[in-house]
Motif scaffolding. Structure first.
Motif, mmCIF file in Angstrom:
data_model
loop_
_atom_site.group_PDB
_atom_site.id
_atom_site.type_symbol
_atom_site.label_atom_id
_atom_site.label_comp_id
_atom_site.label_asym_id
_atom_site.label_seq_id
_atom_site.Cartn_x
_atom_site.Cartn_y
_atom_site.Cartn_z
ATOM 1 N N SER A 171 0.834 -1.212 0.000
ATOM 2 C CA SER A 171 0.000 0.000 0.000
ATOM 3 C C SER A 171 0.862 1.252 0.000
ATOM 4 C CB SER A 171 -0.867 0.046 1.246
ATOM 5 O OG SER A 171 -1.740 -1.037 1.267
ATOM 6 N N ILE B 95 -14.194 4.165 -3.146
ATOM 7 C CA ILE B 95 -13.265 3.046 -3.409
ATOM 8 C C ILE B 95 -13.435 2.696 -4.879
ATOM 9 C CG2 ILE B 95 -12.637 0.658 -2.826
ATOM 10 C CD1 ILE B 95 -13.986 1.175 -0.056
ATOM 11 N N GLY B 96 -12.339 2.673 -5.610
ATOM 12 C CA GLY B 96 -12.462 2.368 -7.035
ATOM 13 C C GLY B 96 -11.087 2.294 -7.679
ATOM 14 N N ASN B 97 -11.089 2.052 -8.984
ATOM 15 C CA ASN B 97 -9.815 1.975 -9.681
ATOM 16 C C ASN B 97 -9.428 3.341 -10.236
ATOM 17 O OD1 ASN B 97 -9.801 -0.664 -9.074
ATOM 18 N ND2 ASN B 97 -10.276 -1.398 -11.134
ATOM 19 N N ARG C 236 -14.954 0.349 3.653
ATOM 20 C CA ARG C 236 -16.275 -0.058 3.125
ATOM 21 C C ARG C 236 -17.342 0.144 4.190
ATOM 22 N NH1 ARG C 236 -13.872 -4.834 -0.031
ATOM 23 N NH2 ARG C 236 -13.658 -3.871 -2.079
ATOM 24 N N ARG D 69 -14.797 5.165 -11.442
ATOM 25 C CA ARG D 69 -13.331 5.316 -11.367
ATOM 26 C C ARG D 69 -12.956 6.554 -10.551
ATOM 27 N NH1 ARG D 69 -11.296 2.484 -16.020
ATOM 28 N NH2 ARG D 69 -9.171 2.843 -15.349
ATOM 29 N N GLU E 27 -3.404 0.644 -3.622
ATOM 30 C CA GLU E 27 -3.276 -0.803 -3.378
ATOM 31 C C GLU E 27 -3.582 -1.141 -1.918
ATOM 32 O OE1 GLU E 27 -3.058 -2.962 -5.550
ATOM 33 O OE2 GLU E 27 -2.142 -2.024 -7.299
ATOM 34 N N THR F 117 -5.063 2.338 -13.277
ATOM 35 C CA THR F 117 -6.021 1.272 -12.931
ATOM 36 C C THR F 117 -5.820 0.627 -11.546
ATOM 37 O OG1 THR F 117 -4.971 -0.707 -13.810
ATOM 38 C CG2 THR F 117 -6.204 0.651 -15.404
ATOM 39 N N GLU F 118 -4.818 1.074 -10.764
ATOM 40 C CA GLU F 118 -4.669 0.427 -9.451
ATOM 41 C C GLU F 118 -5.854 0.805 -8.540
ATOM 42 O OE1 GLU F 118 -1.949 1.707 -6.141
ATOM 43 O OE2 GLU F 118 -1.122 2.979 -7.702
ATOM 44 N N GLN F 119 -6.125 -0.055 -7.583
ATOM 45 C CA GLN F 119 -7.254 0.211 -6.692
ATOM 46 C C GLN F 119 -6.892 1.296 -5.678
ATOM 47 O OE1 GLN F 119 -8.611 -2.881 -4.006
ATOM 48 N NE2 GLN F 119 -10.728 -2.395 -4.490
ATOM 49 N N LEU G 110 -9.533 -2.035 3.333
ATOM 50 C CA LEU G 110 -10.725 -2.077 2.481
ATOM 51 C C LEU G 110 -11.979 -2.332 3.307
ATOM 52 C CD1 LEU G 110 -9.552 -3.969 -0.710
ATOM 53 C CD2 LEU G 110 -10.622 -1.713 -0.629
#
Ligand code: PEP
Ligand code: MG
Length: 576
Positions: A2, A16-18, A244, A160, A234, A219-221, A240
Motif C-alpha cells: 500500500s 473506493i475504485g480503480n 467499506r 473510477r 493498493e 487502474t490500481e485500486q 478495504l
C-alpha cells in the motif's frame, strides 16, 4: 504494497475504485515567424479556433442535465463569455501583428499577461480565477492544433477515481455525468474550481496531492477519504473492510438524515429551535431548499461586489435582493450590509491609498460603510425597498460601539427621507440587527440588545479578535479554538443579554455549523442557528435528540471551567 498520499480534503465522503489517470492533451505553444503578408490569414485562423472552442463548450452545455445547479452552469457560461472577450481575440491579434508570430504563441503571451493580473490580486478567491483564463486558452490552443481534447470515455469512467494535474469545470461536469467516484488533483486549493464543483456535486475530492500521477499506477485500486484528504493506493484487505464499513455508514446516515427535511427542530423537552441557512448569492437558495424549507439568517452581500469586482448601484442591488426574497417563497431573509475590507477587497478600491498593515483591524465592514456613505446609502435604500415585499431584516456587521449605532441610525433616517422624496415603496419599520463579532460588542451586548431588533453572533471574527489570531493565517490556525473559555464567556454574555432584553439572538459563524458544538450552544441557551445548507440536517438531528433542560446543567459546569483540555473532554461527554 500500500501507498498512502496526503492532500487537502475539499469534498467529504469515501470512495473506493480503480484509478483513471486523466492526461490532458499537451498544449505546449510553438513559436514561429509569420510574415506580415500572412497576418490576416493567421488572425483568421485564430478567429476560427475561438469560434470552434465556443461551439465545443455550447455542445458540452447542451449535454448536461437540465436540473444542473445554476452556479455550475455558470462555470461554463463564464468560459463562453471569456471567449467573447476582446482580450483573447483582439488582444492576441494585436500580438500577431506586433511580433509577426503565430496565433498559438500570441495566445500564450496574452494568457501570461492576463494570468499576471490575476496573480497580483490580493483576494485568494479572485486569484484562483486565473484558472479560467488558462483553461480557456488551452481550449483555443487545442482547436488551433486541430487536436481534439482528450475526451474521457464514458464506459471507462464509471466508478473510477480520476487522477489529474488539474481539471477544467467542463471536464468535471462531464465526468460527473459519467458517474466518476472521486477526484484527486495535484494542484488547486479549497477555492479551486474542482473543489467548488466537487462539493456542489457531492463527489469526494482531494486536491494538492503532489506527483499523484507518478505515484499512482493506472487502474490500481484506491481508497479516497475526502474528509481527511487521504489517498490509499493498493489498499490491504483490512483497510478495504474498514473503509467499506465507513462508506456504508455514511450512506445510511445521509438517508436517515433526509427524513428530517422540512421537519421541525424540537428538543426532547419540547423547545423549538430555529435553523436557517447562510448564503452568498440568491442562487444558493436552491441548494438551501434541498436541505430544508427554511429562511436565510445570513446573506453575505459583499460576495456580489467581489464577483463583479466593483460596487453596484441601488437598483442592481434591489433587483438581486428581490430575486433572493422571491426564491425564498415567504421565508425570512436577513441581509447583512457590506462587510468589505480585510480579506474581501474589490478592484476599484485597490491602490487607493497605502495598504493597511493590519487589514482585519482596519477599515472594514460598518467602519468602511460609515466612512463611505455614498456606497452605504444605496445599499440601505435597496434593502428597505425590498423589505416592502416580504420578511426582510437588515444586519450590520462588526459593530464595536454604540456610537456607530447612532451613526447608522442617522443614515437610516437619511435613507428614509430620500426614499420618501422619490416616492418609492419601502418598509420604514424594517427590523435592524447587529452582528456581535468583536469582543467589545459582546461585552456591551446588553446595550446593543436594548437598541436592536435582534443580535447575531459571528464566531469567525469573534474568535479571531478575542484570541488575536488571524483567521486566514495558516501559521496560527492551530490556536483558533471556539472552546477557549474567553470565547465561550463572550458567547454566553451575548445570549444572556438577548434573553434579558427579549431580543432574538442567533449564531451565524461557523461554530453554529459544526455539530460538535450544537449541544454546548443549546446548553448555553442558543435557540437560533444560521448554518451552511449542508449542515442543517445534522444539526437538526442533534437538536431533536437533546434535552435542553439537562444540557443547561451540564453546560454550567463547562462555563465554570478554565482548562481548555478539560473543556474539550466535557464537550466530548455532552456529545456521547
Ligand atoms: C463571522 O464572523 O462569524 C461571520 C459570520 O462573518 P464572516 O465570516 O462573513 O466574517
Ligand atoms: Mg464576520
Amino acid at each position: 504494497m500500500s501507498i498512502i498520499l496526503n492532500g487537502i480534503g475539499v469534498s467529504h465522503g469515501i470512495a473506493i475504485g480503480n484509478a483513471y489517470i486523466y492526461v490532458r492533451a499537451s498544449t505546449e505553444a510553438t513559436e514561429y515567424n509569420v510574415p506580415a503578408s500572412y497576418h490576416p490569414k493567421e488572425i483568421e485562423r485564430l478567429h476560427q479556433a475561438i469560434k470552434e472552442a465556443s461551439t465545443q463548450l455550447n455542445e458540452i452545455k447542451s449535454r448536461i442535465a437540465a436540473d444542473t445547479p445554476e452556479d455550475i452552469l455558470g462555470f461554463i457560461d463564464s468560459h463562453l463569455l471569456m471567449l467573447e472577450d476582446p482580450a483573447f481575440d483582439e488582444g492576441a491579434a494585436a500580438i500577431i501583428r506586433e511580433f509577426s508570430c503565430n496565433a498559438e504563441w500570441a495566445l500564450q503571451v496574452q494568457c501570461d499577461r492576463l494570468v499576471q493580473v490575476f496573480d497580483e490580486m490580493d483576494d485568494p478567491y479572485l486569484r484562483t480565477r486565473k484558472d479560467d483564463v488558462i483553461h480557456v486558452v488551452q481550449r483555443i490552443q487545442h482547436c488551433l492544433a486541430e487536436k481534439p481534447e482528450s475526451k474521457a470515455e464514458p464506459v471507462k469512467l464509471k466508478g473510477r477515481i480520476v487522477i489529474s494535474d488539474d481539471l477544467t469545470p467542463a471536464d468535471t461536469l462531464m465526468m460527473q455525468h459519467q458517474k466518476v467516484a472521486a477526484f484527486v488533483t495535484e494542484f488547486g486549493g479549497p477555492l479551486s474550481h474542482t473543489a467548488i464543483l466537487a462539493r456542489n456535486l457531492g463527489i469526494p475530492a482531494i486536491v494538492g496531492v503532489h506527483n499523484a500521477r507518478q505515484l499512482i499506477h493506472p487502474t490500481e485500486q484506491l481508497i479516497i477519504d475526502g474528509h481527511y484528504g487521504v489517498v490509499i493506493g493498493e489498499p490491504d484487505p483490512r483497510s478495504l473492510t474498514h473503509y467499506r464499513k465507513l462508506r456504508q455508514k455514511d450512506t445510511v446516515r445521509k438517508q436517515r438524515l433526509n427524513r428530517l427535511i422540512n421537519k421541525p427542530a424540537v428538543t426532547k423537552d419540547g423547545v423549538h429551535i430555529l435553523i436557517q441557512g447562510n448564503i452568498d448569492r440568491p442562487e444558493d437558495i436552491r441548494n438551501l431548499k434541498q436541505h430544508d424549507n427554511t429562511g436565510v439568517g445570513l446573506y453575505r452581500t459583499e460576495m456580489m461586489f467581489l464577483k463583479d469586482n466593483q460596487t453596484l448601484d441601488e437598483e442592481a442591488q434591489f433587483k438581486t435582493y428581490k430575486r433572493a426574497l422571491f426564491r425564498l417563497k415567504g421565508k425570512p431573509l436577513t441581509i447583512r450590509t457590506l462587510d468589505l475590507g480585510a480579506d474581501k477587497e474589490i478592484q476599484e478600491s485597490l491602490g487607493q491609498g497605502p495598504m493597511a498593515h493590519n487589514p482585519a483591524m482596519g477599515l472594514r465592514a460598518i467602519r468602511r460603510c460609515l466612512k463611505e456613505p455614498e456606497n452605504f446609502l444605496p445599499q440601505i435604500c435597496a434593502i428597505m425597498r425590498v423589505a416592502a415585499y416580504g420578511d426582510v431584516k437588515m444586519m450590520i456587521p462588526m459593530m464595536t460601539s454604540i456610537h456607530e449605532l447612532d451613526q447608522v441610525s442617522a443614515l437610516l433616517e437619511n435613507a428614509k427621507q430620500l426614499l420618501r422624496q422619490r416616492k418609492v415603496r419601502f418598509n420604514d419599520k424594517i427590523e435592524i440587527g447587529a452582528m456581535i463579532e468583536v469582543p467589545a460588542a459582546a461585552l456591551s451586548a446588553d446595550i446593543f440588545a436594548q437598541r436592536m431588533d435582534f443580535l447575531s453572533i459571528g464566531t469567525n471574527d469573534l474568535i479571531q479578535y478575542t484570541l488575536a489570531i488571524d483567521r486566514i493565517d495558516d501559521e496560527v490556525n492551530y490556536l483558533y479554538n471556539p472552546l477557549h473559555p474567553a470565547v465561550l464567556q463572550l458567547v454566553k454574555i451575548t445570549i444572556d443579554a438577548g434573553k434579558k432584553a427579549k431580543v432574538p439572538v442567533s449564531m451565524c459563524g461557523e461554530m453554529a455549523s459544526d455539530p460538535k458544538y450544537t449541544r454546548l450552544l443549546l446548553g448555553m441557551g442558543l435557540n437560533y442557528f444560521s448554518v451552511q445548507a449542508n449542515a442543517i440536517l445534522e444539526i437538526k438531528h442533534i437538536i431533536n435528540n437533546s434535552n435542553m433542560g439537562k444540557l443547561h446543567t451540564k453546560v454550567r459546569k463547562i462555563m465554570n471551567c478554565h482548562d481548555l483540555n478539560k473543556i474539550e473532554s466535557l464537550v466530548d461527554t455532552l456529545n456521547t
